[in-house]
Write a protein that holds these residues in place. Structure first.
Motif, PDB file in Angstrom:
ATOM      1  N   TRP A 126      41.999  53.664  41.756  1.00 15.11           N
ATOM      2  CA  TRP A 126      43.441  53.411  41.740  1.00 15.11           C
ATOM      3  C   TRP A 126      44.187  54.384  42.648  1.00 15.11           C
ATOM      4  O   TRP A 126      45.247  54.054  43.182  1.00 15.11           O
ATOM      5  CB  TRP A 126      43.975  53.463  40.309  1.00 15.11           C
ATOM      6  CG  TRP A 126      43.612  52.232  39.541  1.00 15.11           C
ATOM      7  CD1 TRP A 126      42.649  52.091  38.578  1.00 15.11           C
ATOM      8  CD2 TRP A 126      44.196  50.937  39.708  1.00 15.11           C
ATOM      9  NE1 TRP A 126      42.599  50.794  38.135  1.00 15.11           N
ATOM     10  CE2 TRP A 126      43.536  50.063  38.802  1.00 15.11           C
ATOM     11  CE3 TRP A 126      45.206  50.425  40.520  1.00 15.11           C
ATOM     12  CZ2 TRP A 126      43.865  48.707  38.689  1.00 15.11           C
ATOM     13  CZ3 TRP A 126      45.540  49.069  40.416  1.00 15.11           C
ATOM     14  CH2 TRP A 126      44.871  48.229  39.508  1.00 15.11           C
ATOM     15  N   ALA A 127      43.618  55.563  42.843  1.00 13.30           N
ATOM     16  CA  ALA A 127      44.206  56.496  43.814  1.00 13.30           C
ATOM     17  C   ALA A 127      44.087  55.918  45.226  1.00 13.30           C
ATOM     18  O   ALA A 127      45.018  56.036  46.044  1.00 13.30           O
ATOM     19  CB  ALA A 127      43.515  57.850  43.732  1.00 13.30           C
ATOM     20  N   LEU A 128      42.947  55.286  45.533  1.00 12.27           N
ATOM     21  CA  LEU A 128      42.787  54.634  46.831  1.00 12.27           C
ATOM     22  C   LEU A 128      43.747  53.457  46.968  1.00 12.27           C
ATOM     23  O   LEU A 128      44.279  53.199  48.051  1.00 12.27           O
ATOM     24  CB  LEU A 128      41.341  54.159  47.012  1.00 12.27           C
ATOM     25  CG  LEU A 128      40.316  55.264  47.270  1.00 12.27           C
ATOM     26  CD1 LEU A 128      38.897  54.700  47.199  1.00 12.27           C
ATOM     27  CD2 LEU A 128      40.551  55.910  48.636  1.00 12.27           C
ATOM     28  N   PHE A 129      43.971  52.739  45.869  1.00  9.84           N
ATOM     29  CA  PHE A 129      44.957  51.657  45.879  1.00  9.84           C
ATOM     30  C   PHE A 129      46.341  52.196  46.238  1.00  9.84           C
ATOM     31  O   PHE A 129      47.027  51.666  47.124  1.00  9.84           O
ATOM     32  CB  PHE A 129      44.992  50.962  44.518  1.00  9.84           C
ATOM     33  CG  PHE A 129      46.201  50.091  44.306  1.00  9.84           C
ATOM     34  CD1 PHE A 129      46.254  48.823  44.862  1.00  9.84           C
ATOM     35  CD2 PHE A 129      47.285  50.554  43.573  1.00  9.84           C
ATOM     36  CE1 PHE A 129      47.366  48.012  44.675  1.00  9.84           C
ATOM     37  CE2 PHE A 129      48.403  49.753  43.387  1.00  9.84           C
ATOM     38  CZ  PHE A 129      48.447  48.483  43.938  1.00  9.84           C
ATOM     39  N   ALA A 130      46.759  53.275  45.558  1.00  9.97           N
ATOM     40  CA  ALA A 130      48.070  53.870  45.829  1.00  9.97           C
ATOM     41  C   ALA A 130      48.141  54.423  47.253  1.00  9.97           C
ATOM     42  O   ALA A 130      49.158  54.289  47.939  1.00  9.97           O
ATOM     43  CB  ALA A 130      48.371  54.968  44.818  1.00  9.97           C
ATOM     44  N   GLY A 131      47.027  55.035  47.698  1.00  5.52           N
ATOM     45  CA  GLY A 131      46.992  55.591  49.045  1.00  5.52           C
ATOM     46  C   GLY A 131      47.123  54.540  50.127  1.00  5.52           C
ATOM     47  O   GLY A 131      47.481  54.861  51.269  1.00  5.52           O
ATOM     48  N   GLY A 132      46.835  53.282  49.789  1.00  3.59           N
ATOM     49  CA  GLY A 132      46.998  52.199  50.749  1.00  3.59           C
ATOM     50  C   GLY A 132      48.302  51.451  50.583  1.00  3.59           C
ATOM     51  O   GLY A 132      49.020  51.210  51.554  1.00  3.59           O
ATOM     52  N   ALA A 133      48.641  51.113  49.354  1.00  2.00           N
ATOM     53  CA  ALA A 133      49.808  50.264  49.114  1.00  2.00           C
ATOM     54  C   ALA A 133      51.127  51.011  49.292  1.00  2.00           C
ATOM     55  O   ALA A 133      52.080  50.458  49.861  1.00  2.00           O
ATOM     56  CB  ALA A 133      49.734  49.681  47.700  1.00  2.00           C
ATOM     57  N   VAL A 134      51.196  52.246  48.822  1.00  2.69           N
ATOM     58  CA  VAL A 134      52.474  52.977  48.873  1.00  2.69           C
ATOM     59  C   VAL A 134      52.943  53.228  50.303  1.00  2.69           C
ATOM     60  O   VAL A 134      54.096  52.929  50.641  1.00  2.69           O
ATOM     61  CB  VAL A 134      52.369  54.292  48.065  1.00  2.69           C
ATOM     62  CG1 VAL A 134      53.596  55.167  48.297  1.00  2.69           C
ATOM     63  CG2 VAL A 134      52.209  53.982  46.580  1.00  2.69           C
ATOM     64  N   PRO A 135      52.120  53.786  51.202  1.00  2.18           N
ATOM     65  CA  PRO A 135      52.599  53.966  52.579  1.00  2.18           C
ATOM     66  C   PRO A 135      52.957  52.646  53.254  1.00  2.18           C
ATOM     67  O   PRO A 135      53.947  52.574  53.991  1.00  2.18           O
ATOM     68  CB  PRO A 135      51.423  54.643  53.280  1.00  2.18           C
ATOM     69  CG  PRO A 135      50.631  55.279  52.195  1.00  2.18           C
ATOM     70  CD  PRO A 135      50.773  54.356  51.018  1.00  2.18           C
ATOM     71  N   ALA A 136      52.165  51.601  53.024  1.00  6.86           N
ATOM     72  CA  ALA A 136      52.455  50.309  53.647  1.00  6.86           C
ATOM     73  C   ALA A 136      53.822  49.801  53.232  1.00  6.86           C
ATOM     74  O   ALA A 136      54.572  49.244  54.052  1.00  6.86           O
ATOM     75  CB  ALA A 136      51.370  49.292  53.266  1.00  6.86           C
ATOM     76  N   LEU A 137      54.179  49.999  51.968  1.00  5.16           N
ATOM     77  CA  LEU A 137      55.489  49.572  51.472  1.00  5.16           C
ATOM     78  C   LEU A 137      56.600  50.443  52.052  1.00  5.16           C
ATOM     79  O   LEU A 137      57.619  49.937  52.535  1.00  5.16           O
ATOM     80  CB  LEU A 137      55.498  49.625  49.948  1.00  5.16           C
ATOM     81  CG  LEU A 137      56.833  49.290  49.271  1.00  5.16           C
ATOM     82  CD1 LEU A 137      57.199  47.829  49.496  1.00  5.16           C
ATOM     83  CD2 LEU A 137      56.764  49.586  47.769  1.00  5.16           C
ATOM     84  N   ILE A 138      56.416  51.755  52.013  1.00  6.04           N
ATOM     85  CA  ILE A 138      57.481  52.668  52.438  1.00  6.04           C
ATOM     86  C   ILE A 138      57.748  52.565  53.929  1.00  6.04           C
ATOM     87  O   ILE A 138      58.903  52.640  54.373  1.00  6.04           O
ATOM     88  CB  ILE A 138      57.137  54.108  52.026  1.00  6.04           C
ATOM     89  CG1 ILE A 138      57.222  54.228  50.503  1.00  6.04           C
ATOM     90  CG2 ILE A 138      58.068  55.115  52.688  1.00  6.04           C
ATOM     91  CD1 ILE A 138      56.918  55.609  49.968  1.00  6.04           C
ATOM     92  N   PHE A 139      56.716  52.378  54.732  1.00  7.76           N
ATOM     93  CA  PHE A 139      56.941  52.221  56.173  1.00  7.76           C
ATOM     94  C   PHE A 139      57.822  51.003  56.440  1.00  7.76           C
ATOM     95  O   PHE A 139      58.700  51.031  57.307  1.00  7.76           O
ATOM     96  CB  PHE A 139      55.611  52.093  56.910  1.00  7.76           C
ATOM     97  CG  PHE A 139      54.838  53.376  56.997  1.00  7.76           C
ATOM     98  CD1 PHE A 139      55.479  54.580  57.238  1.00  7.76           C
ATOM     99  CD2 PHE A 139      53.462  53.383  56.826  1.00  7.76           C
ATOM    100  CE1 PHE A 139      54.767  55.773  57.315  1.00  7.76           C
ATOM    101  CE2 PHE A 139      52.740  54.578  56.906  1.00  7.76           C
ATOM    102  CZ  PHE A 139      53.397  55.769  57.149  1.00  7.76           C
ATOM    103  N   GLY A 140      57.591  49.927  55.712  1.00 13.41           N
ATOM    104  CA  GLY A 140      58.424  48.742  55.882  1.00 13.41           C
ATOM    105  C   GLY A 140      59.847  48.981  55.428  1.00 13.41           C
ATOM    106  O   GLY A 140      60.806  48.520  56.061  1.00 13.41           O
ATOM    107  N   VAL A 141      60.018  49.701  54.322  1.00 12.21           N
ATOM    108  CA  VAL A 141      61.358  50.048  53.844  1.00 12.21           C
ATOM    109  C   VAL A 141      62.099  50.879  54.891  1.00 12.21           C
ATOM    110  O   VAL A 141      63.296  50.686  55.137  1.00 12.21           O
ATOM    111  CB  VAL A 141      61.270  50.809  52.503  1.00 12.21           C
ATOM    112  CG1 VAL A 141      62.622  51.424  52.129  1.00 12.21           C
ATOM    113  CG2 VAL A 141      60.796  49.870  51.395  1.00 12.21           C
ATOM    114  N   ALA A 142      61.397  51.796  55.532  1.00 13.89           N
ATOM    115  CA  ALA A 142      62.010  52.624  56.573  1.00 13.89           C
ATOM    116  C   ALA A 142      62.495  51.760  57.733  1.00 13.89           C
ATOM    117  O   ALA A 142      63.608  51.961  58.247  1.00 13.89           O
ATOM    118  CB  ALA A 142      61.014  53.672  57.063  1.00 13.89           C
ATOM    119  N   VAL A 143      61.689  50.791  58.154  1.00 16.50           N
ATOM    120  CA  VAL A 143      62.092  49.908  59.252  1.00 16.50           C
ATOM    121  C   VAL A 143      63.345  49.119  58.868  1.00 16.50           C
ATOM    122  O   VAL A 143      64.276  48.960  59.675  1.00 16.50           O
ATOM    123  CB  VAL A 143      60.942  48.950  59.620  1.00 16.50           C
ATOM    124  CG1 VAL A 143      61.427  47.870  60.586  1.00 16.50           C
ATOM    125  CG2 VAL A 143      59.790  49.728  60.238  1.00 16.50           C
TER     126      VAL A 143
END
Length: 383
Positions: A126-143
């Motif tokens: 689940w740490a690997l899940f968070a390490g993948g999903a969280v940055p992918a979401l936040i980068f899009g929010v930043a854009v």
């Protein structure tokens, strides 16, 4: 003539705007499938052996892929100092969360198989899940926030003052672009697993990847309509000075109209959203028809088109200000000096081909599928 004057200041600014895009797209194309694979891990792999297969598809390459992120951050710092100052301070909490995810991810890769306990391994999965999903979401929010305009202004001494908050970043449009980013990278991760695995894992990856791709396509279309109908764009009041000093306050910028007016002024940029839609649609077709290498290539084209469409639509703006449009950062007034950009370009011309050649060699050596037999027969050497 001084050597660095062989290339005009205006051209160097455009080159470095393009190189920044190359680095960010390179990050999305490579580490993007790592993040997508991590986000898919708990869903496409049901047993410990299956999860080891999934992890070992990205285990040998994720560190090299993440170098693109470091290069992108370094390029922003060196070539666009005001952009670095405003974005890394204004988005501080978001960046902190991304960095936490990127710190947890390598720990999870290294520690997961150190103990046979199911609870221990599930926690790191689940740490690997968070390490993948969280940055992918936040980068899009930043854009999404960049497209809306960021609440900051520059003092007369050019000190940036950020006036927003972390929760202010979580506005509806930014959350929409966050969903587009996350679903697009999940589709990309599924295309990678479709290429690198077989059997049940491959079948599940295709199914989840197809769903994610549909969400990405619909979200991308809705975001475009939102930009056309709701979100204001930015433009110069008078003709921009393209080779002047790097002082955004010397420009007169107005907020209003539509970002999509850029397609009327520069029709050729329509190629970017076309590539985005076609690439993602063909990736969906590949996920259903069973194509492997071609599906991965179509997915890469879709990501290339989507990210390029943002940069080309906004050009020459790179970080507009929603509270003081005159403080907006553009290609023409937010760069480092002429000499700095030239020296950096020389270094890039020398070292970028070496990085690309090494990366190509690594992927050629690691070409092929990862199977359950591989991870069970090499328990001490694989993740």
């Amino acid at each position: 003539m001084i050597l660095h004057e062989l290339i005009s200041f205006e051209l160097l600014r455009v080159i470095w705007w393009g190189l920044l895009g190359v680095l960010l797209i390179g990050f999305a194309l490579t580490d993007g499938f790592d993040m997508g694979t991590g986000a898919l891990l708990p869903f496409v792999a049901k047993t410990d052996t299956e999860r080891r297969v999934v992890i070992n598809t990205v285990g040998p390459v994720w560190e090299g892929n993440q170098v693109w992120f470091i290069l992108g951050g370094g390029a922003i710092f060196a070539a666009w100092p005001p952009l670095y100052a405003v974005s890394f301070s204004g988005f501080y909490m978001a960046m902190f969360i991304v960095l936490c995810a990127f710190i947890v991810r390598p720990v999870a890769f290294k520690y997961r198989s150190k103990r046979p306990s199911p609870t221990w391994r599930s926690t790191w999965d689940w740490a690997l899940f968070a390490g993948g999903a969280v940055p992918a979401l936040i980068f899009g929010v930043a854009v999404g926030n960049v497209l809306r305009g960021v609440p900051f202004h520059l003092t007369p001494s050019l000190m940036p003052i950020y006036e927003g908050s972390f929760f202010g970043l979580l506005n509806p449009f930014a959350l929409l672009t966050g969903v587009v980013s996350l679903s697009m990278l999940i589709m990309h991760g599924a295309a990678w697993l479709n290429l690198k695995t077989e059997g049940r894992i491959q079948s599940r990856a295709r199914r989840y990847g197809f769903t994610a791709g549909v969400v990405a396509i619909i979200g991308y279309a809705v975001a475009g309509a939102w930009l056309l109908l709701i979100t204001d764009g930015y433009s110069f009041v008078d003709a921009a000075v393209t080779d002047g000093p790097s002082n955004p306050l010397m420009s007169d910028v107005v907020k209003g109209g539509s970002w999509l007016a850029a397609y009327g002024a520069r029709p050729w940029i329509m190629i970017a959203p076309i590539m985005g839609f076609v690439g993602m649609l063909m990736a969906l077709r590949g996920l259903t028809s069973g194509g492997e290498a071609t599906t991965m290539l179509w997915s890469k084209m879709g990501i290339l088109g989507v990210i390029s469409s943002v940069g080309l639509t906004m050009f020459p703006f790179i970080l507009p200000s929603s509270t003081d449009p005159d403080s907006s950062l553009t290609v023409w007034d937010a760069s480092s000096s002429h000499l700095t950009l030239f020296v950096m370009l020389v270094a890039t011309v020398i070292f970028m081909p070496l990085i690309l050649m090494y990366t190509s060699w690594v992927y050629s050596v690691l070409w092929g599928k990862v199977t359950e037999d591989d991870v069970t027969a090499n328990g001490e050497t694989l993740y």
